[in-house]
Design an enzyme around this catalytic site. Sequence first.
Site, short mmCIF file in Angstrom:
data_model
loop_
_atom_site.label_atom_id
_atom_site.label_comp_id
_atom_site.label_asym_id
_atom_site.label_seq_id
_atom_site.Cartn_x
_atom_site.Cartn_y
_atom_site.Cartn_z
N ARG A 152 0.79 -1.36 -0.30
CA ARG A 152 0.09 0.12 0.12
C ARG A 152 0.70 1.68 -0.18
O ARG A 152 1.93 1.21 0.51
CB ARG A 152 -0.95 -0.02 0.85
CG ARG A 152 -2.13 -1.04 1.05
CD ARG A 152 -2.92 -1.68 2.29
NE ARG A 152 -3.91 -2.79 2.13
CZ ARG A 152 -5.43 -2.99 3.35
NH1 ARG A 152 -5.48 -1.44 2.94
NH2 ARG A 152 -5.32 -3.70 2.71
N ARG A 207 1.87 1.00 10.03
CA ARG A 207 1.65 1.10 9.00
C ARG A 207 2.36 1.57 8.15
O ARG A 207 3.54 2.63 7.91
CB ARG A 207 0.97 2.51 8.86
CG ARG A 207 0.56 2.77 7.72
CD ARG A 207 -0.71 4.61 7.74
NE ARG A 207 -1.39 4.67 9.05
CZ ARG A 207 -3.12 3.65 8.83
NH1 ARG A 207 -3.44 3.42 7.39
NH2 ARG A 207 -3.86 4.23 10.03
N GLU A 253 -6.95 -0.35 14.77
CA GLU A 253 -7.76 -1.18 14.12
C GLU A 253 -6.40 -2.47 13.76
O GLU A 253 -5.70 -2.25 12.97
CB GLU A 253 -8.05 -0.51 12.82
CG GLU A 253 -9.39 -1.72 11.71
CD GLU A 253 -8.80 -1.43 10.67
OE1 GLU A 253 -8.87 -0.12 10.20
OE2 GLU A 253 -8.65 -1.97 9.19
N SER A 265 -10.66 -6.26 9.60
CA SER A 265 -11.91 -5.50 8.89
C SER A 265 -12.63 -6.53 8.30
O SER A 265 -12.28 -7.39 6.96
CB SER A 265 -10.89 -4.64 8.18
OG SER A 265 -13.09 -3.46 7.78
N ARG A 302 1.51 -5.42 11.94
CA ARG A 302 0.64 -4.53 12.42
C ARG A 302 0.05 -4.91 13.80
O ARG A 302 0.34 -4.71 15.11
CB ARG A 302 -0.42 -4.29 11.83
CG ARG A 302 -1.34 -3.58 13.03
CD ARG A 302 -2.08 -2.70 12.15
NE ARG A 302 -1.71 -1.84 11.46
CZ ARG A 302 -3.62 -0.80 10.87
NH1 ARG A 302 -4.38 -1.04 11.48
NH2 ARG A 302 -2.74 0.00 9.87
N1 SSA Z 1 -0.35 0.15 5.57
C1 SSA Z 1 -0.82 -1.22 6.65
N2 SSA Z 1 0.75 -1.55 7.27
C2 SSA Z 1 0.09 -3.14 7.65
N3 SSA Z 1 -0.74 -3.70 7.94
C3 SSA Z 1 -2.35 -2.69 7.52
C4 SSA Z 1 -1.47 -1.42 6.53
N4 SSA Z 1 -3.65 -1.24 6.12
C5 SSA Z 1 -3.83 -2.52 6.65
N5 SSA Z 1 -3.44 -3.44 7.46
C6 SSA Z 1 -3.44 -3.84 8.25
O1 SSA Z 1 -4.54 -5.20 7.23
C7 SSA Z 1 -5.85 -5.14 7.81
C8 SSA Z 1 -6.58 -5.37 6.43
O2 SSA Z 1 -6.60 -3.82 5.45
S1 SSA Z 1 -8.25 -3.94 5.37
O3 SSA Z 1 -7.73 -2.59 4.59
O4 SSA Z 1 -8.69 -3.18 6.63
N6 SSA Z 1 -9.60 -4.29 4.59
C9 SSA Z 1 -8.52 -5.28 3.90
O5 SSA Z 1 -7.94 -6.00 3.41
C10 SSA Z 1 -9.90 -6.53 4.09
N7 SSA Z 1 -9.48 -7.46 2.56
C11 SSA Z 1 -10.11 -7.10 4.94
O6 SSA Z 1 -8.69 -7.78 5.39
C12 SSA Z 1 -6.21 -3.84 8.51
O7 SSA Z 1 -7.22 -4.00 9.69
C13 SSA Z 1 -4.56 -3.92 9.20
O8 SSA Z 1 -4.33 -4.77 10.03
#
Ligand code: SSA
Length: 423
Positions: free
Chosen positions: A258, A273, A347, A350, A388
């Site tokens: 991301r 993050r 969080e 999700s 995370r």
């Molecule tokens: N940039 C990031 N760095 C670390 N962990 C992350 C990051 N973005 C999301 N996550 C982790 O990934 C989980 C799911 O991301 S989400 O966008 O909320 N949801 C999804 O991607 C859905 N597909 C369910 O997993 C988050 O709750 C968090 O635990």
Amino acid sequence: MLDLKFIRENAGAVQRAIEVKRVSLDLNELLRLDRDLVALKQRVEAMQTERNANAKLVPRATPEERSALIQKGKDLAEELKALEPALRAHDEQLRHLLLRVPNIPHATVPIGADDGDNVELRREGTPPEFAFTPLDHVELLERQGWSDPERVARVSGSRSYLLKGEAALLEMAVLMFALDFLNGRGLTPLSTTALVRPETLMASGHFPGGEDQVYKIEGDDLMLAGTAEVPVNSLYAGEQLAGETLPLAFAAISAAFRSEAGSAGRDVRGLIRVHEFRKVEQYVICRADEAEALKWFGAILANAEAILAALELPYRVVQNCTGDMGAGKVLMYDIEAWVPSEAQYRETHSCSYLGDWQARRTGLRYRGEDGKLQFAHTLNNTGIATPRILVPLLENHQQADGTVRVPAALQPYLGGRAVLGRP
Ligand SMILES: Nc1ncnc2c1ncn2[C@@H]1O[C@H](COS(=O)(=O)NC(=O)[C@@H](N)CO)[C@@H](O)[C@H]1O
């Protein structure tokens, strides 16, 4: 994407979803385009009927009539050909807007602007009381020599991470534990790539809108998905599944990428993050039956809660409000684990139910008992996401001497270790 017939017959409900989800879309423009396209298609059909009727007259026509009839046929063919670009342009414009129509939120979804309006449903477990001054996860990692932020920043820039020694083993242990656990709960394990074709991001609903979150591969028609939800959602794209093969339930482990565009300044320190992380994703494709789908919603939520309970982490479950759930969701709950150094819940999971909104964009259909072809329903939830999850894990289980207690459920994945680190 919603069914065009549904939109025509429920414009009020769709308009309300647009408003409460804060989607920028002019529904009237879509409906006008739809009417124009219907009229255009009716005109084309009328001309095709006329051309066919005209062609039937030629064999029985007298020599004098024949040339006029043939000329008429040619004129009609020309006119039809001239209409094709307009037909194509209208179709594309309409699809462009249809892809932006939000799903109708479930009746229980609180109306709100952003995560500040999410509603806490319940808390599980009790945040620990420390008899010593607890360290945050960055300090814990540093104290144990489990990180090397300066060197990895030189290699990968900001929002990168590196775990060394037992912390690296811990990351693999939680991923393997989650995959094993979910397999035990009946989900089929998948190990999948994050490299995907752009259309899979349109299918999942990340596009349009999430383009700036996604890394693109220079010179290749490939991108890096931010979640295994994307490749898994498109695994069966375009297929007509036999009803009895549903439900399909997967636990998919993959890397996730991301850009975190728009998160400047947020969580810049540590593991919360980062640009590349790893996740075990729960993904379900079930029949188009809301009661069955909501059972699956409860199941994948319970799976995640059971994993957090096994990791002995205090957490809470919140229901996302309309402004924080994204266009495609019918229902969404976040699970947030307690982070002592921030004295708040953050969080970690999700959980979402999307009805047939994702399946319609993906072309994911099945033949029901009645033999009718219909779009499936899809759901997803995080199983575990590292690094995370290591933030609450390290911080909640730290001990006075700087070592970290290993929850019983994880010990088999760490060679039986009950403690990590040295005093
Ligand atoms: N940039 C990031 N760095 C670390 N962990 C992350 C990051 N973005 C999301 N996550 C982790 O990934 C989980 C799911 O991301 S989400 O966008 O909320 N949801 C999804 O991607 C859905 N597909 C369910 O997993 C988050 O709750 C968090 O635990």
